[in-house]
Write a protein that holds these residues in place. Structure first.
Motif, PDB file in Angstrom:
ATOM      1  N   ARG A  44       6.241 -45.115 -13.830  1.00 43.28           N
ATOM      2  CA  ARG A  44       5.811 -43.964 -13.054  1.00 43.28           C
ATOM      3  C   ARG A  44       6.232 -42.637 -13.676  1.00 43.28           C
ATOM      4  NH1 ARG A  44       7.116 -46.218  -6.909  1.00 43.28           N
ATOM      5  NH2 ARG A  44       5.484 -47.839  -6.934  1.00 43.28           N
ATOM      6  N   GLU A  45       7.078 -42.686 -14.679  1.00 38.86           N
ATOM      7  CA  GLU A  45       7.489 -41.483 -15.381  1.00 38.86           C
ATOM      8  C   GLU A  45       6.500 -41.093 -16.479  1.00 38.86           C
ATOM      9  OE1 GLU A  45      10.760 -40.863 -12.987  1.00 38.86           O
ATOM     10  OE2 GLU A  45      10.002 -39.564 -14.568  1.00 38.86           O
ATOM     11  N   TYR A  46       5.541 -41.952 -16.753  1.00 40.00           N
ATOM     12  CA  TYR A  46       4.606 -41.712 -17.846  1.00 40.00           C
ATOM     13  C   TYR A  46       3.289 -41.137 -17.341  1.00 40.00           C
ATOM     14  CZ  TYR A  46       7.801 -43.849 -21.096  1.00 40.00           C
ATOM     15  OH  TYR A  46       8.901 -44.106 -21.879  1.00 40.00           O
ATOM     16  N   ASP A  47       2.705 -40.276 -18.150  1.00 40.84           N
ATOM     17  CA  ASP A  47       1.534 -39.509 -17.755  1.00 40.84           C
ATOM     18  C   ASP A  47       0.230 -40.007 -18.364  1.00 40.84           C
ATOM     19  OD1 ASP A  47       3.080 -37.308 -16.328  1.00 40.84           O
ATOM     20  OD2 ASP A  47       3.944 -37.145 -18.341  1.00 40.84           O
ATOM     21  N   HIS A 104      10.701 -46.283 -16.733  1.00 41.09           N
ATOM     22  CA  HIS A 104       9.901 -46.625 -15.570  1.00 41.09           C
ATOM     23  C   HIS A 104       8.473 -46.135 -15.779  1.00 41.09           C
ATOM     24  CE1 HIS A 104       8.540 -47.058 -11.440  1.00 41.09           C
ATOM     25  NE2 HIS A 104       9.641 -47.729 -11.183  1.00 41.09           N
ATOM     26  N   PRO A 129      12.295 -42.222 -20.741  1.00 38.76           N
ATOM     27  CA  PRO A 129      12.197 -42.998 -19.496  1.00 38.76           C
ATOM     28  C   PRO A 129      11.762 -44.434 -19.725  1.00 38.76           C
ATOM     29  CG  PRO A 129      10.307 -41.560 -19.724  1.00 38.76           C
ATOM     30  CD  PRO A 129      11.270 -41.190 -20.818  1.00 38.76           C
ATOM     31  N   THR A 175       7.992 -34.532 -21.998  1.00 31.66           N
ATOM     32  CA  THR A 175       9.431 -34.564 -22.185  1.00 31.66           C
ATOM     33  C   THR A 175      10.147 -33.573 -21.272  1.00 31.66           C
ATOM     34  OG1 THR A 175      11.201 -34.478 -23.833  1.00 31.66           O
ATOM     35  CG2 THR A 175       9.426 -32.867 -24.050  1.00 31.66           C
ATOM     36  N   ARG A 176      11.327 -33.969 -20.845  1.00 29.81           N
ATOM     37  CA  ARG A 176      12.226 -33.096 -20.112  1.00 29.81           C
ATOM     38  C   ARG A 176      13.365 -32.603 -20.986  1.00 29.81           C
ATOM     39  NH1 ARG A 176       8.620 -36.547 -17.300  1.00 29.81           N
ATOM     40  NH2 ARG A 176       8.627 -36.050 -15.064  1.00 29.81           N
ATOM     41  N   ALA A 229       5.019 -39.647 -22.038  1.00 25.90           N
ATOM     42  CA  ALA A 229       5.614 -38.914 -20.929  1.00 25.90           C
ATOM     43  C   ALA A 229       5.976 -37.510 -21.373  1.00 25.90           C
ATOM     44  CB  ALA A 229       6.855 -39.638 -20.407  1.00 25.90           C
ATOM     45  N   SER A 287      11.397 -47.510 -25.361  1.00 24.81           N
ATOM     46  CA  SER A 287      10.999 -46.112 -25.290  1.00 24.81           C
ATOM     47  C   SER A 287      11.812 -45.312 -26.292  1.00 24.81           C
ATOM     48  CB  SER A 287      11.161 -45.548 -23.876  1.00 24.81           C
ATOM     49  OG  SER A 287      12.515 -45.557 -23.466  1.00 24.81           O
ATOM     50  N   TYR A 326      15.219 -37.372 -23.714  1.00 20.03           N
ATOM     51  CA  TYR A 326      14.540 -37.989 -22.590  1.00 20.03           C
ATOM     52  C   TYR A 326      13.740 -39.192 -23.066  1.00 20.03           C
ATOM     53  CZ  TYR A 326      11.300 -38.353 -18.587  1.00 20.03           C
ATOM     54  OH  TYR A 326      10.553 -38.784 -17.519  1.00 20.03           O
TER      55      TYR A 326
END
Length: 127
Positions: A112-115, A110, A108, A101-102, A99, A50, A106
């Motif tokens: 589940r963090e991806y959209d 995992h 990630p 971004t935060r 994902a 990532s 950032y």
């Protein structure tokens, strides 16, 4: 909504190299961290690598460290995965993911963090 399109997969001999590409259909590409995942039959989807939105931070799975390299070109809305010294264990369907971004660092690892997800591209390694 973001559409992702992977390309570059195929059949490659062990020890060879391959480069995957993923183009994102968004005008806000820099607002997303990007990741490459892979999934082989009977196995869970795992994060290979990532990268944060400005390439300042990167993650690599232990199994690919020193062999794979993730990069991005924000001008082209594209993320790449360079695969070197490929082994039969790298055989899988490879997915590009984005994902929201935060922050600039950032990245990630995992799923589940991806959209958003691409359709995947098959990589098959022959010995």
């Amino acid at each position: 909504q973001v559409q992702l399109a992977e390309s570059g997969g195929g059949l490659v001999q062990a020890g060879g190299s391959l480069k995957l590409s993923c183009v994102a259909s968004t005008r806000a590409f820099t607002n997303y961290a990007m990741g490459w995942f892979r999934q082989a039959p009977g196995k869970e989807r795992e994060c290979v690598a990532s990268i944060s939105w400005r390439s300042g931070s990167k993650y690599y799975a232990d199994s690919v460290k020193g062999r794979f390299a993730i990069s991005r070109d924000n001008r082209k809305n594209t993320v790449y995965l360079e695969m070197n010294n490929i082994t039969p264990g790298d055989t899988a369907v490879y997915y590009c993911a984005a994902a929201r971004t935060r922050g600039p660092n950032y990245y990630p690892s995992h799923h589940r963090e991806y959209d958003y997800w691409g359709q995947g591209t098959q990589v098959t390694v022959s010995s």
